[in-house]
Design an enzyme around this catalytic site. Structure first.
Site, short mmCIF file in Angstrom:
data_model
loop_
_atom_site.label_atom_id
_atom_site.label_comp_id
_atom_site.label_asym_id
_atom_site.label_seq_id
_atom_site.Cartn_x
_atom_site.Cartn_y
_atom_site.Cartn_z
N LYS A 103 0.87 -1.18 0.00
CA LYS A 103 0.00 0.00 0.00
C LYS A 103 0.91 1.24 0.00
CE LYS A 103 -2.07 3.44 2.31
NZ LYS A 103 -1.75 4.39 1.26
N GLU B 28 9.40 1.56 10.89
CA GLU B 28 10.44 2.58 10.63
C GLU B 28 9.74 3.92 10.76
OE1 GLU B 28 13.56 1.97 10.21
OE2 GLU B 28 13.50 -0.18 9.83
N CYS C 286 13.71 11.15 7.15
CA CYS C 286 13.53 10.70 8.55
C CYS C 286 14.83 10.75 9.33
CB CYS C 286 12.92 9.31 8.57
SG CYS C 286 13.79 8.15 7.53
N GLU D 138 9.48 16.37 15.23
CA GLU D 138 9.95 16.19 13.86
C GLU D 138 9.19 17.17 12.98
OE1 GLU D 138 8.75 12.63 11.69
OE2 GLU D 138 10.83 12.41 11.08
P1 NAD Z 1 2.15 8.67 7.53
O1 NAD Z 1 2.34 7.92 8.78
O2 NAD Z 1 1.09 9.69 7.47
O3 NAD Z 1 1.82 7.66 6.32
C1 NAD Z 1 2.63 6.58 6.01
C2 NAD Z 1 1.80 5.54 5.29
O4 NAD Z 1 0.79 5.09 6.19
C3 NAD Z 1 1.07 6.07 4.06
O5 NAD Z 1 1.01 5.05 3.08
C4 NAD Z 1 -0.31 6.35 4.60
O6 NAD Z 1 -1.32 6.29 3.61
C5 NAD Z 1 -0.49 5.25 5.60
N1 NAD Z 1 -1.44 5.57 6.66
C6 NAD Z 1 -1.85 6.80 7.06
N2 NAD Z 1 -2.75 6.69 8.06
C7 NAD Z 1 -2.89 5.36 8.31
C8 NAD Z 1 -3.64 4.60 9.24
N3 NAD Z 1 -4.45 5.20 10.12
N4 NAD Z 1 -3.51 3.26 9.24
C9 NAD Z 1 -2.69 2.65 8.37
N5 NAD Z 1 -1.95 3.31 7.45
C10 NAD Z 1 -2.05 4.65 7.43
O7 NAD Z 1 3.58 9.25 7.18
P2 NAD Z 1 3.98 10.12 5.94
O8 NAD Z 1 3.47 11.48 6.18
O9 NAD Z 1 3.62 9.44 4.67
O10 NAD Z 1 5.59 10.07 6.04
C11 NAD Z 1 6.28 10.91 6.85
C12 NAD Z 1 6.69 10.22 8.13
O11 NAD Z 1 7.36 9.00 7.85
C13 NAD Z 1 7.67 11.02 8.95
O12 NAD Z 1 7.32 10.95 10.31
C14 NAD Z 1 9.00 10.31 8.73
O13 NAD Z 1 9.95 10.48 9.72
C15 NAD Z 1 8.58 8.91 8.59
N6 NAD Z 1 9.58 8.14 7.87
C16 NAD Z 1 10.36 7.24 8.54
C17 NAD Z 1 11.34 6.54 7.87
C18 NAD Z 1 12.19 5.55 8.55
O14 NAD Z 1 12.77 4.72 7.88
N7 NAD Z 1 12.31 5.57 9.85
C19 NAD Z 1 11.52 6.74 6.51
C20 NAD Z 1 10.73 7.67 5.87
C21 NAD Z 1 9.73 8.36 6.56
#
Ligand code: NAD
Length: 468
Positions: free
Chosen positions: A169, A244, A278, A375
Site C-alpha cells: 500500500k 520505521e 527521517c 519532527e
Molecule cells: P504517515 O504515517 O502519514 O503515512 C505513512 C503511510 O501510512 C502512508 O502510506 C499512509 O497512507 C499510511 N497511513 C496513514 N494513516 C494510516 C492509518 N491510520 N492506518 C494505516 N496506514 C495509514 O507518514 P507520511 O506522512 O507518509 O511520512 C512521513 C513520516 O514518515 C515522517 O514521520 C518520517 O519520519 C517517517 N519516515 C520514517 C522513515 C524511517 O525509515 N524511519 C523513513 C521515511 C519516513
C-alpha cells in the site's frame, strides 16, 4: 498521468469502487493525474491472492527468487530517468537529487538483495538442532512518500527474497512511482499473487491491511503516530510488526572538529529533500566556544539553498510535499520564534505558486523547545549550544526519537566514545558514507526492526528448530 486499476493476482484489475485520488505537483499546485482510491474489499482480494501464491513461492530456492529480483532490477534500471522525473513531478525532489537518490538508491538496494541469496545462511546446525529460517508469510507493506521507491524496495525486495508474498500500500502523495514498480514486477513475470499493490487512503487500506487476519506481518514506514495505531491493530492477530518511524537526529560537533566541513555537510543533510528525510540531522549541537562561528557558517550555507523549480538542473531546494506539510512546517517555525529562537536564515520572498518553504536556520534553540523535540519534516535546522561532551550526549539523547545522528571530531576515538553513548540506531562519524547494506532502523519511538542488507532480510523470516 492516469491509472485506473489495482494490481492483484498478477493482473491489473478494476477496484471495487470508482473513487479516485488526485495527485498534485507540489511545485506548481497543478493536478497531474489520478489513481484509484481502492477499498477494503480490494485488500481482501489482494490478501487472498497473496495467500494463494505463498506456498508455491516459498518452496522456490532463494536463488530462484533472487533471479526474479534481478529481472525487476533490469526493468527499473532501464527506467532510471522516468523514475527520477516521476518523483520530481509528484514530490518535488530536485531532479538531480531524484536521479541520484530517488532512482539510484532503490536500485542499489534491490541489487544488494538480488546478490544476497548466495551468501545468506537460511539454515544451520546448532548442536543436535537443524535450524531453518522460513518466510513469515503474507506481508502487508505500508510506505510513505518521502523516498517512495526506496521505501517500497526496502520492504518488497527482502520480503520476496525471504519467500513471502506481499500486498503493498504506497503513499497517496506518490502513487505513480509505485505503479512503475508494479509494472516492473509484471514485466519480470513474477508468479501471480506474489506481489500485489492496492492504492488508496491510509485510514482505509492501511487499516484494513494492519488488522487483516490473512496478513502475517506488517512492515510500516511512516509517522510515529500512525505506527502506534498499526501496532494496536496488528496485535489483534499477533502479527509480526516492523516499524520505521520518525526522527529528530542530533549532529554533534565537538570542539576539535573541522567546523567548516561539519557545518556544511550538516546543513546539506538537514535540507536534503527539503528536510523531508527521517534521518535528517535537524539538531546541530555546537560547543559554546565555537558557537557564533558555527551559526554564521550555517546561515551562509543555508543561503545557498534558494528555493527553485525542482526540474531545473541547479535547484537544491524544491517545495515540500503538500499545502498541509507547508502549513505545518511554517507553524513550527513560528513556534520556534515565539519560544525565543533567533532566525539567522529563512524568511524572504517565495514563488507565488508551489509549496515552498525557505531554508531556515534557528539559533539559540533550547533542548526542550518544540522545534528541538518535534519532527518538523521541512527545511528547518535548530542550532543548540553545549559546554562539554557529556552535556552534548545528554542533549542528543533528550528526545523520544533515536533514528540517526552524527559526531564530528579531530580525534576519532573521542568521536567513537560519543557515538557509543548516543541512543540511536545509527551514527555517522566525520561525514562517513551511507552504507546501503548496514542495518537501518530506530531506537525508542523511531521504531522496531531493521531494514537493509542481511538484517533487513532477517525481519521477513521466522526461525524453526528441528531436533534429532
Ligand atoms: P504517515 O504515517 O502519514 O503515512 C505513512 C503511510 O501510512 C502512508 O502510506 C499512509 O497512507 C499510511 N497511513 C496513514 N494513516 C494510516 C492509518 N491510520 N492506518 C494505516 N496506514 C495509514 O507518514 P507520511 O506522512 O507518509 O511520512 C512521513 C513520516 O514518515 C515522517 O514521520 C518520517 O519520519 C517517517 N519516515 C520514517 C522513515 C524511517 O525509515 N524511519 C523513513 C521515511 C519516513
Amino acid at each position: 498521468m492516469k491509472r485506473t486499476h489495482v494490481y492483484i493476482g498478477g493482473e491489473w484489475v478494476r477496484p471495487a469502487c470508482t473513487d479516485v485520488v488526485e495527485v498534485e505537483n507540489p511545485a506548481t499546485e497543478q493536478i497531474i493525474g489520478v489513481v484509484p482510491a481502492a477499498g477494503a474489499t480490494d485488500v481482501d482480494r489482494a490478501v487472498q491472492a497473496a495467500q494463494d501464491a505463498l506456498p508455491h513461492w516459498a518452496v522456490l530456492s532463494p536463488a530462484e527468487r533472487a533471479a526474479y529480483l534481478d529481472r525487476i532490477w533490469h526493468y527499473l534500471d532501464r527506467r532510471r530517468e522516468e523514475i527520477a522525473r516521476t518523483v520530481t513531478l509528484e514530490l518535488g525532489t530536485p531532479l538531480k537529487t531524484a536521479t541520484a537518490i530517488q532512482a539510484g538508491l532503490p536500485l542499489t538496494v534491490l541489487r544488494s538483495y538480488a546478490d544476497l541469496a548466495g551468501d545468506y545462511r537460511f539454515s544451520e546446525w546448532v548442536g543436535n538442532s537443524f535450524v531453518v529460517k522460513e518466510p513469515v508469510g503474507v506481508v502487508g507493506a505500508i510506505t510513505p512518500w518521502n523516498y517512495p521507491l526506496h521505501q517500497m524496495i526496502a520492504k518488497v525486495a527482502p520480503a520476496l527474497l525471504a519467500g513471502c508474498a506481499v500486498v503493498l500500500k504506497p503513499a497517496e502523495l506518490t502513487p505513480f512511482v509505485a505503479h512503475l514498480l508494479a509494472d516492473a514486477v509484471h514485466e519480470a513475470e513474477l508468479p501471480a499473487g506474489v506481489f500485489n499493490m492496492v492504492c488508496g487512503p491510509g485510514a482505509v487500506i492501511g487499516t484494513a491491511l494492519a488488522g487483516h487476519p490473512g496478513v502475517d506481518m506488517v512492515s510500516f514506514t511512516g509517522s510515529t503516530e500512525v505506527g502506534k495505531q498499526i501496532s494496536v491493530l496488528a496485535a489483534s492477530t499477533v502479527k509480526k510488526v516492523a516499524l520505521e518511524l520518525g526522527g529528530k537526529s542530533a549532529n554533534v560537533i565537538l570542539d576539535d572538529a573541522d567546523l567548516v566541513t561539519a557545518v556544511k555537510v550538516g546543513v546539506g543533510n538537514a535540507f536534503l529533500n527539503a528536510g523531508q528525510t527521517c534521518t535528517a540531522w535537524t539538531r546541530m549541537l555546537v560547543p559554546h566556544s565555537r558557537y557564533e562561528e558555527a551559526v554564521e557558517l550555517a546561515a551562509a550555507a543555508a543561503g545557498k539553498y534558494a528555493v527553485g523549480d525542482p526540474m531545473c538542473a541547479g535547484t537544491r531546494l524544491g517545495p515540500v510535499s503538500s499545502a498541509r506539510q507547508r502549513a505545518s512546517v511554517l507553524a513550527h517555525i513560528d513556534t520556534g520564534l515565539s519560544q525565543g529562537a533567533r532566525l539567522v536564515a529563512g524568511g524572504g520572498d517565495l514563488p507565488s505558486r508551489g509549496h515552498y518553504v525557505p531554508a531556515t536556520v534557528l539559533a539559540d534553540v533550547e533542548p526542550d523547545d518544540v522545534v528541538a523535540q518535534e519532527e518538523i519534516f521541512g527545511p528547518v535546522l535548530a542550532v543548540i549550544p553545549f559546554s562539554v561532551d557529556e552535556e552534548a550526549v545528554t542533549i542528543a539523547n533528550n528526545s523520544r526519537y533515536g533514528l540517526s545522528g552524527a559526531v564530528w571530531s579531530g580525534d576519532e576515538n573521542r568521536a567513537l566514545a560519543v557515538a557509543g553513548r548516543l541512543q540511536s540506531g545509527s551514527v555517522d562519524i566525520n561525514g562517513a558514507a551511507f552504507n546501503p547494506v548496514a542495518p537501518f532502523g530506530g531506537y525508542k519511538q523511531s521504531g522496531t526492526g531493521r531494514e537493509l542488507g542481511r538484517y533487513g532480510l532477517d525481519e521477513f523470516l521466522q526461525t524453526k528448530a528441528i531436533q534429532r
